[in-house]
Design a protein around this motif. Structure first.
Motif, PDB file in Angstrom:
ATOM      1  N   ASP A 108     -23.967   1.746  21.129  1.00 45.17           N
ATOM      2  CA  ASP A 108     -23.692   3.127  20.725  1.00 45.17           C
ATOM      3  C   ASP A 108     -23.805   4.096  21.895  1.00 45.17           C
ATOM      4  N   ALA A 109     -24.672   3.824  22.856  1.00 41.86           N
ATOM      5  CA  ALA A 109     -24.687   4.644  24.066  1.00 41.86           C
ATOM      6  C   ALA A 109     -23.361   4.504  24.806  1.00 41.86           C
ATOM      7  N   LEU A 168     -25.053  18.575  18.375  1.00 41.85           N
ATOM      8  CA  LEU A 168     -24.927  17.961  17.053  1.00 41.85           C
ATOM      9  C   LEU A 168     -25.790  16.706  16.968  1.00 41.85           C
ATOM     10  N   TYR A 169     -25.707  15.847  17.970  1.00 39.24           N
ATOM     11  CA  TYR A 169     -26.482  14.599  17.931  1.00 39.24           C
ATOM     12  C   TYR A 169     -27.973  14.860  18.124  1.00 39.24           C
ATOM     13  N   TYR A 170     -28.321  15.933  18.784  1.00 35.88           N
ATOM     14  CA  TYR A 170     -29.718  16.349  18.868  1.00 35.88           C
ATOM     15  C   TYR A 170     -30.246  16.651  17.471  1.00 35.88           C
ATOM     16  N   ILE A 195     -27.908   6.571  16.311  1.00 31.96           N
ATOM     17  CA  ILE A 195     -27.747   8.001  16.606  1.00 31.96           C
ATOM     18  C   ILE A 195     -28.487   8.349  17.891  1.00 31.96           C
ATOM     19  N   GLY A 196     -29.695   7.825  18.045  1.00 28.92           N
ATOM     20  CA  GLY A 196     -30.471   8.089  19.257  1.00 28.92           C
ATOM     21  C   GLY A 196     -29.785   7.562  20.501  1.00 28.92           C
ATOM     22  N   GLN A 197     -29.144   6.395  20.399  1.00 30.11           N
ATOM     23  CA  GLN A 197     -28.413   5.849  21.540  1.00 30.11           C
ATOM     24  C   GLN A 197     -27.235   6.747  21.930  1.00 30.11           C
ATOM     25  N   ASP A 223     -35.252  11.974  28.177  1.00 30.08           N
ATOM     26  CA  ASP A 223     -36.355  12.130  27.219  1.00 30.08           C
ATOM     27  C   ASP A 223     -35.789  12.364  25.819  1.00 30.08           C
ATOM     28  N   LEU A 224     -35.998  11.401  24.943  1.00 28.29           N
ATOM     29  CA  LEU A 224     -35.525  11.517  23.566  1.00 28.29           C
ATOM     30  C   LEU A 224     -36.666  11.795  22.597  1.00 28.29           C
ATOM     31  N   SER A 225     -37.789  12.257  23.107  1.00 28.58           N
ATOM     32  CA  SER A 225     -38.965  12.419  22.249  1.00 28.58           C
ATOM     33  C   SER A 225     -38.938  13.693  21.430  1.00 28.58           C
ATOM     34  N   THR A 226     -38.050  14.644  21.759  1.00 27.96           N
ATOM     35  CA  THR A 226     -37.992  15.894  21.006  1.00 27.96           C
ATOM     36  C   THR A 226     -36.662  16.020  20.293  1.00 27.96           C
TER      37      THR A 226
END
Length: 226
Positions: A108-109, A168-170, A195-197, A223-226
């Motif tokens: 997905d990435a 949007l993906y955020y 979605i995260g990828q 950083d995908l933590s937020t």
């Protein structure tokens, strides 16, 4: 690609919240931060850099599904892409070190990157990626990185559009995680990992400039933590 003024973050967010509502997803709280501020500039990483990252992810996926390590390493070396591979990726490509499932999720990435390059047609959050085979180097025939670039002739999308889809993906990332933690139903077939990828790929490809923006980081530094 040259820097341009990023779209209005408030108008962009309102449009994306409307899309979440259309999908039947919960909305993030009012305190949910914006990805950029008014007056920030946006551009994309150089096309060749995005192409190289897509090729590396394609090799990783080939390794996930059975490509022998010596063939993968030889292709990267022959095409002078070794410097584009992170240490974690190299350990996996060479010796299967790491989480096999996590690397497979890069499908997905890769979908996000091919969409940014304009060779992928859609990035629908309710649908799996379109078939990647015709969009990627033909490893079975030994197609080179240079030949693939010439064959695909990417036309990267406008930075303003990529930024809007990143926002949007955020929001989707937060919404999918919230739904899953509550045991609710997701729209379509994708889960929060997919979605995260996609968010990962979009964040890496997008370069935002402004008083509160950090310089663009490496692939592993997103950083995908937020």
């Amino acid at each position: 690609m040259a820097e341009v003024l990023a779209p209005d973050p408030v108008a962009t967010r309102l449009a994306n919240l409307a899309e979440l509502q259309r999908l039947g997803l919960p909305l993030p709280p009012e305190t949910f931060p914006f990805v950029w501020e008014p007056g920030d500039l946006v551009s994309l990483r150089p096309t060749r850099e995005i192409e190289a990252r897509a090729a590396v992810l394609a090799i990783i996926l080939e390794r996930c599904f059975g490509m022998p390590p010596e063939i993968a390493l030889a292709w990267l070396d022959d095409n002078r892409l070794n410097d584009e591979v992170t240490d974690f990726e190299f350990d996996f490509i060479k010796g299967d070190v790491g989480d096999h499932h996590a690397f497979a999720l890069h499908l997905d990435a890769l979908a996000a990157l091919t969409w940014v390059l304009g060779i992928g047609r859609r990035l629908d959050p309710t649908s799996p990626p379109e078939p990647h085979g015709p969009l990627l180097p033909d490893f079975a025939t030994g197609e080179s990185f240079a030949h693939w670039r010439g064959r695909m002739l990417p036309a990267p999308r406008e930075p303003e559009l990529v930024a809007a889809v990143l926002d949007l993906y955020y929001c989707l990332d937060w919404a999918f995680l919230t739904v899953e933690s509550a045991g609710g139903d997701r729209p379509g077939v994708l889960g929060s990992a997919s979605i995260g990828q996609r968010r990962w790929g979009l964040e890496w490809a997008t370069v935002l400039s402004g008083p509160y923006q950090d310089p663009p980081g490496g692939w592993e530094e997103i950083d995908l933590s937020t």
